[in-house]
Design a protein around this motif. Structure first.
Motif, PDB file in Angstrom:
ATOM      1  N   LEU A   9      -8.804  -8.003 -13.296  1.00 30.16           N
ATOM      2  CA  LEU A   9      -7.767  -8.548 -12.667  1.00 30.16           C
ATOM      3  C   LEU A   9      -6.498  -8.848 -13.490  1.00 30.16           C
ATOM      4  N   VAL A  10      -6.873  -9.330 -14.530  1.00 27.76           N
ATOM      5  CA  VAL A  10      -5.825  -9.599 -15.615  1.00 27.76           C
ATOM      6  C   VAL A  10      -4.696  -8.412 -15.854  1.00 27.76           C
ATOM      7  N   ALA A  11      -5.495  -7.221 -16.066  1.00 30.82           N
ATOM      8  CA  ALA A  11      -4.720  -6.063 -16.477  1.00 30.82           C
ATOM      9  C   ALA A  11      -3.957  -5.886 -15.187  1.00 30.82           C
ATOM     10  N   THR A  12      -4.349  -5.857 -13.837  1.00 25.63           N
ATOM     11  CA  THR A  12      -3.766  -5.539 -12.525  1.00 25.63           C
ATOM     12  C   THR A  12      -2.485  -6.356 -12.615  1.00 25.63           C
ATOM     13  N   LEU A  13      -2.759  -7.850 -12.669  1.00 27.79           N
ATOM     14  CA  LEU A  13      -1.536  -8.783 -12.758  1.00 27.79           C
ATOM     15  C   LEU A  13      -0.570  -8.186 -13.820  1.00 27.79           C
ATOM     16  N   GLY A  14      -1.068  -8.019 -14.914  1.00 25.53           N
ATOM     17  CA  GLY A  14       0.090  -7.526 -16.113  1.00 25.53           C
ATOM     18  C   GLY A  14       0.898  -6.403 -15.752  1.00 25.53           C
ATOM     19  N   LEU A  15       0.172  -5.572 -15.157  1.00 26.77           N
ATOM     20  CA  LEU A  15       0.679  -4.169 -14.691  1.00 26.77           C
ATOM     21  C   LEU A  15       2.038  -4.268 -13.693  1.00 26.77           C
ATOM     22  N   LEU A  16       1.591  -5.495 -12.628  1.00 27.39           N
ATOM     23  CA  LEU A  16       2.559  -5.798 -11.852  1.00 27.39           C
ATOM     24  C   LEU A  16       3.615  -6.663 -12.317  1.00 27.39           C
ATOM     25  N   GLY A  17       3.583  -7.439 -13.228  1.00 29.86           N
ATOM     26  CA  GLY A  17       4.543  -7.982 -14.062  1.00 29.86           C
ATOM     27  C   GLY A  17       5.460  -7.332 -14.742  1.00 29.86           C
ATOM     28  N   LEU A  18       4.765  -5.885 -15.470  1.00 31.59           N
ATOM     29  CA  LEU A  18       5.701  -4.978 -16.096  1.00 31.59           C
ATOM     30  C   LEU A  18       6.558  -4.430 -15.114  1.00 31.59           C
ATOM     31  N   GLY A  23      14.721  -2.066 -14.518  1.00 31.01           N
ATOM     32  CA  GLY A  23      15.169  -1.292 -15.548  1.00 31.01           C
ATOM     33  C   GLY A  23      16.485  -1.100 -15.519  1.00 31.01           C
ATOM     34  N   VAL A  24      17.032  -0.477 -16.564  1.00 29.71           N
ATOM     35  CA  VAL A  24      18.455   0.091 -16.690  1.00 29.71           C
ATOM     36  C   VAL A  24      18.643   1.448 -16.153  1.00 29.71           C
ATOM     37  N   ALA A  25      19.262   1.429 -14.914  1.00 27.84           N
ATOM     38  CA  ALA A  25      19.348   2.561 -14.495  1.00 27.84           C
ATOM     39  C   ALA A  25      21.091   2.976 -14.023  1.00 27.84           C
ATOM     40  N   ILE A  35      17.492   2.949  -5.005  1.00 29.81           N
ATOM     41  CA  ILE A  35      16.333   3.956  -5.018  1.00 29.81           C
ATOM     42  C   ILE A  35      15.915   4.275  -6.483  1.00 29.81           C
ATOM     43  N   GLN A  36      16.734   4.139  -7.344  1.00 27.15           N
ATOM     44  CA  GLN A  36      16.258   4.364  -8.859  1.00 27.15           C
ATOM     45  C   GLN A  36      15.466   3.136  -9.276  1.00 27.15           C
ATOM     46  N   ASN A  37      15.917   1.989  -8.846  1.00 26.75           N
ATOM     47  CA  ASN A  37      15.055   0.932  -9.290  1.00 26.75           C
ATOM     48  C   ASN A  37      13.772   0.885  -8.546  1.00 26.75           C
ATOM     49  N   LEU A  38      13.753   1.304  -7.407  1.00 27.46           N
ATOM     50  CA  LEU A  38      12.199   1.598  -6.710  1.00 27.46           C
ATOM     51  C   LEU A  38      11.316   2.655  -7.366  1.00 27.46           C
ATOM     52  N   ASN A  39      12.272   3.602  -7.770  1.00 19.47           N
ATOM     53  CA  ASN A  39      11.289   4.493  -8.768  1.00 19.47           C
ATOM     54  C   ASN A  39      10.763   4.215  -9.784  1.00 19.47           C
ATOM     55  N   GLN A  40      11.564   3.344 -10.809  1.00 18.06           N
ATOM     56  CA  GLN A  40      11.280   2.789 -11.843  1.00 18.06           C
ATOM     57  C   GLN A  40      10.162   1.755 -11.835  1.00 18.06           C
ATOM     58  N   LEU A  42       7.897   1.818  -9.431  1.00 18.55           N
ATOM     59  CA  LEU A  42       6.634   2.436  -9.176  1.00 18.55           C
ATOM     60  C   LEU A  42       6.115   3.085 -10.305  1.00 18.55           C
ATOM     61  N   LEU A  43       7.048   3.660 -11.169  1.00 19.75           N
ATOM     62  CA  LEU A  43       6.431   4.526 -12.133  1.00 19.75           C
ATOM     63  C   LEU A  43       6.140   3.556 -13.135  1.00 19.75           C
ATOM     64  N   TYR A  44       6.507   2.282 -13.519  1.00 19.05           N
ATOM     65  CA  TYR A  44       6.059   1.476 -14.518  1.00 19.05           C
ATOM     66  C   TYR A  44       4.673   0.958 -14.022  1.00 19.05           C
ATOM     67  N   LEU A  45       4.266   0.924 -12.895  1.00 19.50           N
ATOM     68  CA  LEU A  45       3.036   0.579 -12.345  1.00 19.50           C
ATOM     69  C   LEU A  45       1.960   1.906 -12.275  1.00 19.50           C
ATOM     70  N   ALA A  46       2.585   2.930 -11.931  1.00 15.73           N
ATOM     71  CA  ALA A  46       1.589   4.077 -11.811  1.00 15.73           C
ATOM     72  C   ALA A  46       1.188   4.607 -13.271  1.00 15.73           C
ATOM     73  N   VAL A  47       1.966   4.628 -14.163  1.00 15.10           N
ATOM     74  CA  VAL A  47       1.644   5.521 -15.482  1.00 15.10           C
ATOM     75  C   VAL A  47       0.704   4.312 -16.198  1.00 15.10           C
ATOM     76  N   PRO A  48       0.678   3.183 -16.090  1.00 15.09           N
ATOM     77  CA  PRO A  48      -0.394   2.430 -17.018  1.00 15.09           C
ATOM     78  C   PRO A  48      -1.881   2.516 -16.305  1.00 15.09           C
ATOM     79  N   ILE A  49      -1.737   2.633 -14.618  1.00 17.93           N
ATOM     80  CA  ILE A  49      -2.822   2.713 -13.992  1.00 17.93           C
ATOM     81  C   ILE A  49      -3.331   4.110 -14.057  1.00 17.93           C
ATOM     82  N   ALA A  50      -2.639   5.274 -14.166  1.00 19.12           N
ATOM     83  CA  ALA A  50      -3.095   6.419 -14.320  1.00 19.12           C
ATOM     84  C   ALA A  50      -3.856   6.587 -15.677  1.00 19.12           C
TER      85      ALA A  50
END
Length: 251
Positions: A9-18, A23-25, A35-40, A42-50
């Protein structure tokens, strides 16, 4: 296993915070920036989970491999209700974040706008007085740009000023086309008998390629145009030039 649900749970909350950290787009329009902000995010969330899932997968394969002490392979484990509840809640939190972030971007008027009546000739009631309005008419195999407030029509390029609200009404004279400017984050179908709206604000001067993104016949691949974003002074000069050329031709 009881101590596992808290770190998850802590890791999940940390990923959401990240993922919530903007990001700078570099974008050339407000639409593309959203659109770029949304992609960034989702990417910041998806990569650590993967990465986390792959680490768990590799560890599981190694930890429960068949060997001398465990020749029969892994044995079924008992039900762990706390762990199941924890990963269900963690998944719900992730999906809630993804849904909220996506809705914030996709429902923004600079990304998608739905007219109450696409077959009506009237624009939206909330169009600001100073907005630049352009009618884009698609036909096999070219785009024509009409500036109704300026009495200017051209097929050469869509010229627009930067840092001003732009309302682009799109229709077709024959078959279904699509007005697509990838670098500006703009895409809208052109449908015969209907008018659809793209609105944005352009933030970077330059020339951007326009494509037809809908297969519309044998000349589809050559149905290209461009959007030229210029300063306000250059835009006014261009309008004057177009009016002069139109007056000269009429004489």
């Amino acid at each position: 296993m009881r101590s596992v649900h808290r770190p998850v749970l802590v890791a999940t909350l940390g990923l959401l915070g990240l993922a919530a950290v903007p990001g700078v787009a570099v974008a050339s329009s407000v639409t593309d920036q959203l659109i770029q902000n949304l992609n960034q995010q989702l990417l910041y969330l998806a990569v650590p989970i993967a990465v986390l899932v792959e680490i768990i997968l590799v560890y599981t394969v190694w930890r429960f491999r068949a060997n001398g002490d465990n020749a029969d392979g892994p044995q079924p484990t008992r039900e762990n209700r706390q762990l199941e509840i924890t990963w269900t809640i963690a998944t719900a939190i992730v999906l809630l974040f993804v849904g909220t972030a996506s809705f914030h971007a996709l429902a923004h008027p600079m990304v998608s706008t739905i007219l109450d009546d696409p077959q009506s000739e009237q624009g939206p009631a909330d169009a600001p007085e100073g907005a630049i309005e352009v009618n884009v008419v698609a036909e096999q195999w070219q785009f024509t740009y009409e500036y109704p407030d300026e009495n200017v029509t051209t097929s050469e390029a869509l010229v627009l000023p930067e840092n001003q609200s732009v309302y682009i009404y799109i229709t077709s004279n024959d078959v279904v086309h699509s007005f697509h400017v990838p670098e500006l984050g703009l895409k809208q179908d052109a449908i015969p008998g209907e008018r659809h709206l793209l609105r944005t604000e352009l933030t970077g001067q330059g020339e951007y390629r326009v494509y037809c993104a809908e297969l519309c016949g044998t000349g589809h691949a050559e149905m290209l145009s461009s959007v030229e974003v210029v300063s306000e002074d250059e835009y006014e000069s261009w309008l004057d030039e177009q009016r002069s050329e139109s007056t000269g031709e009429s004489e």
